[in-house]
Design a protein around this motif. Structure first.
Motif, short mmCIF file in Angstrom:
data_model
loop_
_atom_site.label_atom_id
_atom_site.label_comp_id
_atom_site.label_asym_id
_atom_site.label_seq_id
_atom_site.Cartn_x
_atom_site.Cartn_y
_atom_site.Cartn_z
N ALA A 232 0.95 -1.20 0.11
CA ALA A 232 0.15 0.08 -0.12
C ALA A 232 0.96 1.19 -0.08
O ALA A 232 0.53 2.32 -0.83
N ALA A 233 1.92 1.34 0.78
CA ALA A 233 2.93 2.49 0.57
C ALA A 233 3.50 2.47 -0.58
O ALA A 233 3.74 3.54 -1.22
N PHE A 234 4.03 1.51 -1.23
CA PHE A 234 4.64 1.30 -2.57
C PHE A 234 3.70 1.91 -3.51
O PHE A 234 3.70 2.81 -4.40
N TRP A 235 2.30 1.60 -3.48
CA TRP A 235 1.33 2.23 -4.43
C TRP A 235 1.03 3.70 -4.30
O TRP A 235 0.91 4.53 -5.28
N THR A 236 1.11 4.01 -3.08
CA THR A 236 1.22 5.44 -2.64
C THR A 236 2.26 6.28 -3.41
O THR A 236 1.95 7.39 -3.88
N ILE A 237 3.33 5.62 -3.13
CA ILE A 237 4.54 6.41 -3.80
C ILE A 237 4.42 6.57 -5.57
O ILE A 237 4.66 7.57 -6.05
N LEU A 238 3.93 5.37 -5.97
CA LEU A 238 3.80 5.66 -7.33
C LEU A 238 2.62 6.58 -8.05
O LEU A 238 2.79 7.34 -8.88
N GLU A 239 1.58 6.64 -6.96
CA GLU A 239 0.76 7.50 -7.50
C GLU A 239 0.76 8.99 -6.95
O GLU A 239 0.39 10.06 -7.85
N TYR A 240 1.61 9.31 -6.00
CA TYR A 240 2.23 10.32 -5.68
C TYR A 240 2.86 11.06 -7.00
O TYR A 240 3.10 12.32 -7.07
N HIS A 241 3.62 10.08 -7.61
CA HIS A 241 4.44 10.71 -8.90
C HIS A 241 3.73 10.30 -10.17
O HIS A 241 4.35 10.75 -11.16
N ASP A 242 2.47 10.10 -10.10
CA ASP A 242 1.55 10.04 -11.34
C ASP A 242 1.79 8.91 -12.05
O ASP A 242 2.07 8.89 -13.28
#
Length: 846
Positions: A232-242
């Motif tokens: 979930a944290a990994f996906w957050t980082i990806l979405e944070y960077h679009d």
């Protein structure tokens, strides 16, 4: 794949279709897919705390859990993305890293983002996510610290982490607004949390559930659950960077019993060639509990599936019927699939409870039978009987609990209760396993012996005030304890009458029942007169449930009320208890059964003598095999009600005791930031009682970093409870009207004997040698003859031994302590001579 071509007699035309078939049928390895777009970005991951700090349930700490989540997150970022660099505040469970070290190290790396990983503590029922970025309020607006980014990161994680963990959310807040509210302007216009305030990059702190919630903590023990959080944290980082997530192919969820809702250990989940067996005592939980039946999470996590596929999911368990369901796998998210299994077991009676034991059952006491499975209520017709015959009724308290009335049973008679095996499970149809052989069928038989008739009326066994215990409060709570429950309907409004020099003192009467005894309270509505004599009359007619009634009872007391110079309320609990932490939030709390331990606001049981409308209810349960037992009911230092005061006061609280034999004390923090406490008070009373600590004259017991002296400005740290062997393991107390009082003429307070004044020259020397093993000498000087007590305590305030307890002449004295029979540690030795007390610490090293 060159090994496919090692056979020289195998043609390429044959091998190529085989290879294509393998490539098509093999799911993509998500962890091998590199996501690009992070090559110019770096992150500093801070696993909160160190070693085993912030111990959670089942001896598994927040510090351990968040480190393991953080290490998985680092692995994902380094192996699946082109990230520039991942920095870590700590990488193993042995490192001790302070807050200042974390932020200064992060600033030195020049990382672009600071992510602090945490889980939370609270009541056993609390479980939610929380995101905190650096910010405050200014001119009616919330302002984020610079560099910005923490808010956006938190907005994304608030959704992804919460949905992945499938728990409640509290939201994403600027940290100062979360802790200090939403005024027009905050006085301090900078971040509240150190990790947000002291870092020079965008930052966020996340709380991923509560390690004090039993359900959540049992999940935290599972390695794949920690991988789910990291994902979930990994996906957050990806979405944070679009950036788009790689395809997922993960099925996960919980396996539970369809009737009880309890999660199932050892359930096997099969999807194609993939299997996962939920945790068992043997596979995991033995590391955290000695009870094979205590822990269960029913969690499964199967990776490596083909996203978008329609799959059959088969779930099996040794004690349940197999079940197969169909699911379509998500492409870019977890596929959540919870499965309930129907038990294949026969229903059993697992508990029988009555107000009085079944071998001395009082007719009229209801029998409560608890079944392991939900029986079909319709199958009970003609299934239940008494021998000799007796009338009864059946009533269902819930699906699992049957109530059988016993009003018609005779006294001093043996009965046989039979429940025939025509009773069946409501869902699987299995017959009752009444004989407990593990197979359906067999009648349930229970022998009951009824008691002798009760012909005695309720007896008054204890009361306060009395001729030997004068009233020391202007409006004392008059407490009367009876040896059995009194029927509420027999207590009239004028059941208690208080007469003084001026006639009748008006007040209110309240009946409470504590541990099968009734407590009658009378709360005067006006002040008593110092030095006056009073008479309490209890009207006749108080009745037990058998109709036995009391005669008129009367007792007398004198009011010895010292003059009050100043009184300040610390907390009357009329506005709630929000500033008092739940016991599980303090890392010092230990040895509790968390499901039974909680603090809650109370409006029904209050000290009506002061006009109170609220109190604090503190319930507890103790793990008897734990090495230490302590509840630290902590008050936040910055709470509005946490007054500062000096040692000229008496610290008081009204405590509604449960007669459990557990122990209660006050704990203060002084001007040197040292923790100093009162002596322990044995909770041997039932109902309301004033508990007082005379800060000038009563003993001071050091705790943790204390030295037994009250220095400078004082304020509340906590109320504390501890368990002693033979005390009750569960119970509830109430606390009200917590205050400081300065008296003109100091009267002796509870638990203290005030003897003659002791000159200032009394001294207690440091023991020698120190540290020591196994003996040491303690020396003290008496300027005049005194009654002397010299005792040794451990750091929880438990008395270890008494070295001296006698009248001593003036002069120099010394005594030796042989500590052969006790373990290594820090101990307190306390000298009491007259009204003066001195204490020191000593260290035993073995």
């Amino acid at each position: 794949m060159s090994h496919f071509f090692t056979g020289t007699n195998i043609k390429a035309a044959v091998l190529l279709p085989v290879l294509l078939a393998l490539l098509i049928s093999t799911p993509p390895d998500a962890e091998s897919q590199e996501v690009t777009g992070l090559s110019d970005w770096s992150i500093y991951i801070d696993p909160g705390h160190s070693r085993t700090e912030n111990m959670g349930l089942f001896n598994y700490s927040e510090a351990e859990k968040v480190l393991e989540v953080s290490l998985i997150l680092r692995e994902m970022l380094e192996e699946q993305t082109d990230i520039e660099e991942v920095f870590m505040a700590r990488t193993n469970h042995e490192q001790q890293v302070s807050l200042a070290e974390r932020t200064s190290d992060a600033n030195a790396t020049g990382a672009d983002f600071y992510y602090s990983v945490h889980s939370d503590a609270g009541s056993p029922s609390a479980n939610s996510t929380l995101m905190l970025y650096g910010g405050w309020r200014e001119n009616g607006e919330t302002v984020e610290k610079t560099p910005k980014g923490g808010k956006d990161f938190g907005d994304i994680m608030d959704v992804i982490l919460t949905e992945s963990m499938r728990i409640d959310r509290r939201g994403n807040y600027a940290d100062r607004t979360f802790y200090q509210g939403f005024p027009e302007n905050h006085d301090n216009k900078w971040p509240y949390l150190h990790v947000n305030r002291e870092t020079v990059m965008a930052s966020l702190l996340s709380e991923a559930g509560f390690h004090t919630n039993p359900t959540q903590q049992m999940r935290n023990l599972n390695e794949e659950w920690r991988r789910l959080e990291a994902k979930a944290a990994f996906w957050t980082i990806l979405e944070y960077h679009d950036l788009e997530r790689p395809e997922v192919g993960i099925a996960t969820g919980f396996i539970s019993d369809s009737q009880s809702g309890e999660t199932i250990n050892g359930a096997t989940v099969t999807i194609g060639e993939h299997t996962y067996t939920t945790d068992t005592y043997e596979s995991l939980f033995h590391q955290y509990s000695n009870d094979p039946d205590e822990l269960s999470n029913g969690f499964y996590y199967i990776d490596g599936l083909i996203p978008g596929d329609t799959v059959e999911v088969t779930v099996d368990s040794p004690n349940h019927y197999e079940k197969t369901v169909t699911a379509v796998l998500e492409t870019h998210d977890f596929t959540f699939l919870d499965v309930e299994l129907e038990s294949s077991e026969a229903p059993r009676i697992i508990n029988v409870h009555a107000y009085t034991p079944v071998d001395a059952l009082t007719p009229g006491d209801e029998l409560e039978l608890t079944f392991s499975r939900i029986p079909d209520p319709d199958s009970f017709e003609d299934a239940v009987s008494f021998d000799p015959e007796a009338d009864f009724t059946l009533e269902w308290e819930d699906d699992f609990t049957l109530i059988i009335t016993t009003d018609s049973l005779d006294f001093e008679q043996e009965y046989t209760l039979t429940i025939r095996d025509i009773v069946v499970d409501k869902f699987n149809g299995n017959a009752l396993d009444g004989d407990g052989d593990g197979e359906p069928g067999g009648d349930y038989v229970l022998t009951i012996t009824t008691s002798e008739p009760d012909t005695d009326p309720p007896a008054l066994v204890e009361y306060y005030p009395s001729a030997d215990s004068p009233a020391q409060e202007q409006r004392p709570v008059i407490r009367m304890e009876f040896d059995e429950p009194i029927e509420l309907g027999s207590v009239s409004r004028d059941a208690v009458n208080l007469e003084g020099p001026g006639g009748t003192i008006r007040g209110s009467t309240q009946l409470n029942t504590v541990n099968r005894r009734s407590i009658l309270h009378f709360f005067p509505s006006s002040d008593l007169e110092d030095g006056a004599e009073y008479t309490v009359t209890i009207a006749a007619g108080l009745a037990d449930r058998f109709g036995n009634t009391t005669d008129v009872k009367e007792f007398h007391f004198v009011a010895e009320i010292p003059e009050i110079v100043d009184m300040q309320v610390i907390d009357d609990f009329n506005d709630g208890i929000s500033d008092w932490w739940v016991p599980q939030q303090s890392g010092s709390t230990s040895g509790i059964i968390t499901d039974l331990t909680e603090r809650e606001p109370e409006t029904r049981i209050v000290n009506a003598a002061s006009g109170s409308s609220g109190s604090m209810r503190l319930s507890y349960g103790w793990e008897t095999d734990a090495s230490t037992h302590l509840i630290r009911q902590y008050l936040a230092p910055g709470a509005d009600q946490n007054l500062r005061f000096d040692d000229s006061y008496v610290l008081e609280a009204y405590v509604f005791g449960d007669g459990s034999g557990n122990r209660f004390r006050f704990m203060l923090r002084d001007g040197n930031n040292e923790l100093e406490g009162s002596e322990w008070y044995d909770i041997d009373w039932k109902g309301w009682k004033r508990v007082a600590w005379d800060l000038s004259n009563d003993p001071v017991v050091p705790w943790v970093n204390g030295n037994g002296q009250l220095n400078g400005q004082l304020y509340t740290d906590s109320f504390q409870l501890t368990w002693e062997e033979d005390a009750a393991t569960t119970g509830t107390i109430y606390i009200d009207d917590y205050r400081i009082v300065e008296y003109y003429e100091r009267e002796p307070t509870s638990g203290s004997d005030h003897l003659a004044d002791v000159p200032d020259e009394l001294s207690l020397a440091q023991n020698y040698p120190n540290p020591f093993n196994p003996t040491t000498v303690i020396r003290y000087d008496l300027p005049s003859a005194k009654d002397v007590t010299l005792e040794v305590f451990d750091m929880l305030g438990r008395r270890v031994t008494v070295l001296v307890d006698q009248h001593m002449e003036a002069g120099q004295h010394e005594t030796e302590w042989d500590a052969t029979q006790v373990s290594s540690g820090v101990y307190i030795y306390k000298l009491q001579a007259g009204s003066q007390t001195l204490t020191r610490k000593m260290t035993l090293v073995k």
